[in-house]
Design an enzyme around this catalytic site. Structure first.
Site, PDB file in Angstrom:
ATOM      1  N   ARG A 328      15.520  31.853 -32.145  1.00  9.81           N
ATOM      2  CA  ARG A 328      14.696  30.878 -32.840  1.00  9.81           C
ATOM      3  C   ARG A 328      13.158  31.257 -32.476  1.00  9.81           C
ATOM      4  O   ARG A 328      12.286  31.149 -33.068  1.00  9.81           O
ATOM      5  CB  ARG A 328      15.227  29.643 -32.904  1.00  9.81           C
ATOM      6  CG  ARG A 328      14.146  28.791 -33.842  1.00  9.81           C
ATOM      7  CD  ARG A 328      14.650  27.368 -34.134  1.00  9.81           C
ATOM      8  NE  ARG A 328      15.643  26.955 -35.097  1.00  9.81           N
ATOM      9  CZ  ARG A 328      15.545  26.751 -36.362  1.00  9.81           C
ATOM     10  NH1 ARG A 328      14.256  26.754 -36.714  1.00  9.81           N
ATOM     11  NH2 ARG A 328      16.309  26.448 -37.131  1.00  9.81           N
ATOM     12  N   GLU A 730      11.840  18.052 -36.077  1.00 11.94           N
ATOM     13  CA  GLU A 730      11.132  19.180 -35.007  1.00 11.94           C
ATOM     14  C   GLU A 730       9.939  19.558 -35.494  1.00 11.94           C
ATOM     15  O   GLU A 730       9.069  19.656 -34.283  1.00 11.94           O
ATOM     16  CB  GLU A 730      12.191  20.143 -34.790  1.00 11.94           C
ATOM     17  CG  GLU A 730      13.614  19.727 -34.149  1.00 11.94           C
ATOM     18  CD  GLU A 730      14.684  21.117 -34.420  1.00 11.94           C
ATOM     19  OE1 GLU A 730      14.960  21.535 -33.188  1.00 11.94           O
ATOM     20  OE2 GLU A 730      15.010  21.083 -35.492  1.00 11.94           O
TER      21      GLU A 730
END
Length: 772
Positions: A328, A730
C-alpha cells in the site's frame, strides 16, 4: 378515541420524520461510556476458577535459546504453572499467512520482549511479579536494528517488490533539474486506551469461548483452533467493543488469545491475559518505520519528469502484515499526483525488533509523506509556492489520469477541492503575512503548508472485500443486527443501525447492534482498511431489505396492491389503502408465518488486482481531502506549536456528520502526533526505551489549535456505495502531513536545512535542522 386495531388504518397519517442516515446521531454507546456503564473484557465478571496469566519476555534482542528456568517463579505462593512451547497441542507456529512466527520463542530469540511462555497464577499481580523472576539462558548473537543495515545484509522478511512505468532513468537523465535525497520517518505506538486482552473459557466437549479485544474475530478463531489442533467450529470468538484499535488489534490480538487458550487447555480452567502498558509496548508491533532514497527530475515549472524511489520498511522480526503494508505504501507513493516515468523498489527489511503491524493508513501515510516532501523541495529549489507545484502535478480528468499501478482515477475532485480550501482558508494571503512576520521576528518563525490526500478504499487483498450480516425483527417491532464488523469507538454500530433503521423505515431507537461473534457471521474480514461501514453496512442493509420485502409482500396481499407500492417510513407501513404501525404489521406477519429475519451478504464490485505485478484496480474508489496547517517554531529551542488548521474532506454523502467530523479530527491529530511528538527510541541492545506515557508522548488537548475548522465536501460518492457515503477512518490521518510540511517551511524560512529534517519533528530534530 379507541386505539386502532392491528390491521386497521390509523386515524390520520403522521408526517414522516427525516431519514436516519445523514443525521448526527450520538454514538450508540456514548452515554453509557461517559457514565462508566459499558462493559469491556476486563469489566466482565470472572467465572469461578479463573486464573490470570502474564508473559515471560526475552531480555535480549537476538540469540540461541538454551533454556528458560521458571523455578523461582513457581516457588512464589499462588503461582500455578509455567506454560511454554512444550504445552502447545497443535502447531507451534502461529497460523499467520507467512507461517514465520512461533507461538512461543523456542530455539532462538528474535527481539527484546519476545514471549517465551506464560506464568499462570491466582491473581494478575502475582502472575506479573512471578514472570519477572523467570531466568532466560540465551547465547547472544549480533542483532540487526537498523533498516539500512538490514538492507545491506539483504535481510528481508519477504522478497523485494519492484513497480515501474515508463523509463525513469531516461526521464531523469533528460530532466532540466534533479534532486537526490534520503529521508526517514519513525514508527508509531497504537496507544489504544484498552490494552491487549483475551479471556478464554473452556466449554463442554473440547469447545472454547474466547473473549478478545480484536479487530478480526475470525482470524483469532482460526489462530486459536490451529494452536489447539481443533476445527474452527470448536472455537467461538466474541468482541462487543474495543477501547481503541487503530490496526494494533488486527493481527496481534490473536497472540494473546492463543497464549491464553494454550494455558486454559493445559490447566482446564478459564484464563485471562491482560498486558500492562509496559509489556504491551515491549511485545506488540508498531507502525512500520520507513527509510527512503530518491532521485527526482523536474522542469522549470516544477512538473515531475521522472522519479526513482527506494522504500525500506522496517518490518521487525517476522512478516505479520508487512507485505500488504509495504504494497500500500507503493500504491500511495503517488498520492494526488501523476507519475509518468517512475521506478519504485520496496524492501521489506528484517530487524531484531517487535514485528511491526497494521496502523491507521496501513502503509499509505508512509507512501504519501515522501512524495509530499519531494514536491515541497522542488518548490523551494525553484523559488515557487509549494501549492502551485502541487497543482501542476495533480492527476487530470481526461488525461494524466492513470496510476502507476494501472488504475484509472475516475472520480477526481482534487483540483476543485484544493482550490476551494485554499480560498476559504485564505492560504495565499496568510503566506504573504507569514513572510512579513518572519522578516520582523528574529526568534519565532512561522510556516504554512497545504497538502492533499487521495486514498484508495478497499482491502488490497481482494478476498477480504466481503461481509455478512443478520437482521432479526422481533414481534414487538424491535430490530437486532449482527454483522461481521467490530466496534472500536469509530461508530460502526451507530452507522449500521442508522442504515438498517432507514431500510425498515423505523426510528434509530428500535435498532440494536450486538457483539461481533464468529458463531453468527462466519469468516468475517477484519474491521480495517476503512471499509467497516462500506462492507458491513451494505450487508446489513441487504439483510434488512430481505425482511422488508417479506413484509411488503404480506401487506401488498392484504391491500391488493403491488409490493413496490408499499412504503416504510416514519415507523409506519403505508399503501394507498392504509397506514399501519410497523409493530402491528410485524405482529400480523408473524401470525401468518412470514419470515422476520434474514441474512445479507455483500462483495465489493469492480475490483481486481494481480499481486505478482501490483497492477489492476485494487480500490473501489478514492477518498479525497486537503488540509492547511500553520505552525510556529522557536529557533532557540526547536519547540513548535500548531497555530491553525483548516480541513476540507470528502466523505461522500455522510451517514453521520458528527461521527465523520470526529473521525477527521481524531485522524488528523493522530497523524500530527506521528510526525511531531511520538518518537520510538531503541537502545543499541535492542531494548525499546520509550515504553510508557512518561517517555512516549501522544498529542494532548493542549496540542490541538484553537482554530481547528473541518468542512465536508458536499458531493456524494460517484460509485454505488451505501447511502452514497465514503470511508472516513484512515484518509484524514494523512492530512497531518500538512503539519510536518509547515514545520519544514518554517525551518526553510529561518534559513535552516529543511531537507535534513526527518520525522518525527521533535524539538531536537527541528533544532538539528536549524543547525543547532
Amino acid at each position: 378515541m379507541a386505539a386502532p386495531s392491528k390491521l386497521s388504518p390509523l386515524g390520520g397519517q403522521r408526517p414522516a420524520p427525516a431519514a436516519e442516515c445523514g443525521g448526527s446521531r450520538f454514538h450508540e454507546s456514548a452515554r453509557a461510556q461517559v457514565a462508566g456503564a459499558v462493559t469491556y473484557i476486563d469489566d466482565m465478571p470472572e467465572v469461578r476458577g479463573t486464573l490470570h496469566a502474564a508473559p515471560v519476555c526475552s531480555p535480549v534482542a537476538h540469540g540461541v535459546l538454551r533454556g528458560i528456568d521458571p523455578s523461582a517463579a513457581l516457588a512464589l505462593p499462588g503461582v500455578r504453572a509455567f506454560i511454554s512451547a512444550a504445552d502447545i497441542p497443535g502447531d507451534t507456529t502461529l497460523a499467520a499467512f507467512a507461517h514465520d512466527e512461533p507461538v512461543f520463542a523456542h530455539d532462538t530469540v528474535q527481539f527484546v520482549g519476545q514471549v517465551g511462555g506464560l506464568i499462570v497464577a491466582d491473581t494478575v499481580m502475582t502472575a506479573r511479579r512471578a514472570a519477572r523472576l523467570v531466568r532466560w539462558q540465551v547465547e547472544a548473537l549480533p542483532a540487526v536494528l537498523s533498516v539500512w543495515e538490514a538492507h545491506a545484509l539483504e535481510s528481508y522478511v519477504l522478497p523485494p517488490v519492484h513497480v515501474k512505468r515508463g523509463d525513469a532513468q531516461a526521464a531523469l537523465a533528460r530532466a532540466p533539474h534533479q534532486i537526490e535525497g534520503t529521508f526517514e520517518v519513525g514508527g508509531q505506538e497504537h496507544f489504544y486506551l484498552e490494552g491487549q486482552i483475551a479471556y478464554v473459557l473452556p466449554l463442554e466437549q473440547n469447545q472454547w469461548w474466547v473473549y478478545s479485544s480484536t479487530q478480526h474475530p475470525g482470524e483469532v478463531q482460526h489462530w486459536v483452533s490451529h494452536a489447539l489442533g481443533l476445527a474452527n467450529h470448536a472455537v467461538t470468538v466474541e468482541c462487543r467493543r474495543m477501547g481503541g484499535g487503530f490496526g494494533g488489534k488486527e493481527t496481534q490480538a490473536g497472540h494473546l488469545a492463543v497464549w491464553a487458550a494454550i494455558a486454559a487447555h493445559k490447566l482446564r480452567c478459564p484464563v485471562k491475559l491482560r498486558l500492562d502498558r509496559d509489556d504491551d509496548f515491549m511485545i506488540t508491533g508498531k507502525r512500520h518505520p520507513f527509510a527512503y532514497h530518491y532521485r527526482v527530475g523536474f522542469d522549470d515549472s516544477g512538473r515531475l519528469c521522472g522519479l526513482g524511489l527506494e522504500m525500506l520498511a522496517n518490518c521487525g522480526f517476522s512478516a505479520d502484515l508487512s507485505g500488504p503494508v509495504a504494497d500500500r505504501a507503493i500504491f500511495h507513493a503517488d498520492n494526488a499526483y501523476f507519475l509518468e516515468d517512475v521506478a519504485i523498489s520496496s524492501y521489506r527489511c528484517k530487524t531484531n525488533t517487535q514485528s511491526h503491524t497494521a496502523f491507521r493508513g496501513f502503509g499509505g501515510p508512509q507512501g504519501v509523506i515522501v512524495i509530499e516532501r519531494i514536491l515541497s523541495d522542488i518548490a523551494r529549489a525553484l523559488g515557487l509556492d509549494p501549492l502551485d507545484v502541487r497543482l501542476r502535478n495533480l492527476y487530470g480528468i481526461k488525461e494524466r489520469n492513470t496510476t502507476h499501478y494501472q488504475m484509472k482515477v475516475e472520480d477526481n475532485i482534487l483540483e476543485p477541492l484544493i482550490t476551494q480550501l485554499a480560498r476559504t482558508s485564505q492560504y495565499r494571503e496568510r503566506r504573504v503575512k507569514i513572510a512579513a512576520f518572519n522578516a520582523q521576528s528574529p526568534v519565532i518563525k512561522k510556516g504554512i503548508a497545504l497538502t492533499p490526500v487521495k486514498f484508495g478504499i478497499s482491502f488490497t487483498a481482494t478476498l477480504f472485500n466481503q461481509a455478512g450480516a443478520l437482521v432479526h425483527v422481533y414481534t414487538d417491532g424491535s430490530v437486532q443486527v449482527n454483522h461481521g464488523g467490530t466496534e472500536m469507538g469509530q461508530g460502526l454500530n451507530t452507522k449500521v443501525a442508522q442504515i438498517v433503521a432507514d431500510e425498515l423505515g423505523v426510528p434509530f431507537e428500535r435498532v440494536l447492534c450486538t457483539a461481533a461473534d464468529t458463531s453468527k457471521v462466519p469468516n468475517a474480514s477484519a474491521t480495517a482498511a476503512s471499509s467497516g461501514t462500506d462492507l458491513n453496512g451494505r450487508a446489513a442493509q441487504f439483510a434488512a431489505r430481505h425482511v422488508r420485502d417479506n413484509l411488503a409482500a404480506f401487506v401488498a396481499g392484504l391491500d391488493g396492491v403491488g409490493a413496490g407500492a408499499v412504503r416504510f417510513e416514519g415507523d409506519l407501513v403505508i399503501t394507498e389503502q392504509s397506514t399501519r404501525r410497523f409493530e402491528d404489521v410485524v405482529g400480523a406477519a408473524y401470525a401468518n408465518r412470514i419470515q422476520l429475519w434474514s441474512d445479507g451478504f455483500y462483495r465489493t464490485p469492480k475490483i481486481h488486482y494481480d499481486k505478482t505485478t501490483l497492477t489492476g484496480r485494487p480500490f473501489y474508489y478514492f477518498a479525497y481531502g486537503a488540509a492547511v496547517s500553520e505552525v510556529a517554531i522557536d529557533t532557540l529551542t526547536g519547540e513548535s506549536r500548531v497555530l491553525k488548521v483548516d480541513i476540507l474532506h470528502d466523505v461522500g454523502r455522510s451517514i453521520n456528520p458528527a461521527i465523520d467530523i470526529g473521525q477527521i479530527e481524531g485522524g488528523f491529530v493522530q497523524g500530527m502526533g506521528w510526525l511531531t511528538t511520538e518518537q520510538l527510541v531503541w537502545k543499541g541492545d535492542g531494548r525499546l526505551q520509550t515504553h510508557a506515557p512518561s517517555t512516549y508522548k501522544i498529542p494532548t488537548t493542549g496540542d490541538v489549535p484553537a482554530h481547528f475548522k473541518v468542512d465536508l465536501w458536499p458531493e456524494p460518492n460517484r460509485e454505488d456505495n451505501v447511502h452514497g457515503s465514503k470511508a472516513v477512518g484512515e484518509p484524514p490521518f494523512m492530512l497531518g502531513i500538512s503539519v510536518f510540511e509547515a514545520l519544514r517551511d518554517a525551518v526553510a524560512q529561518a534559513g535552516g536545512r529543511h531537507d535534513a529534517m526527518n520525522a518525527p519533528a521533535t524539538a531536537e530534530e527541528v533544532l538539528h535542522a536549524l543547525g543547532g
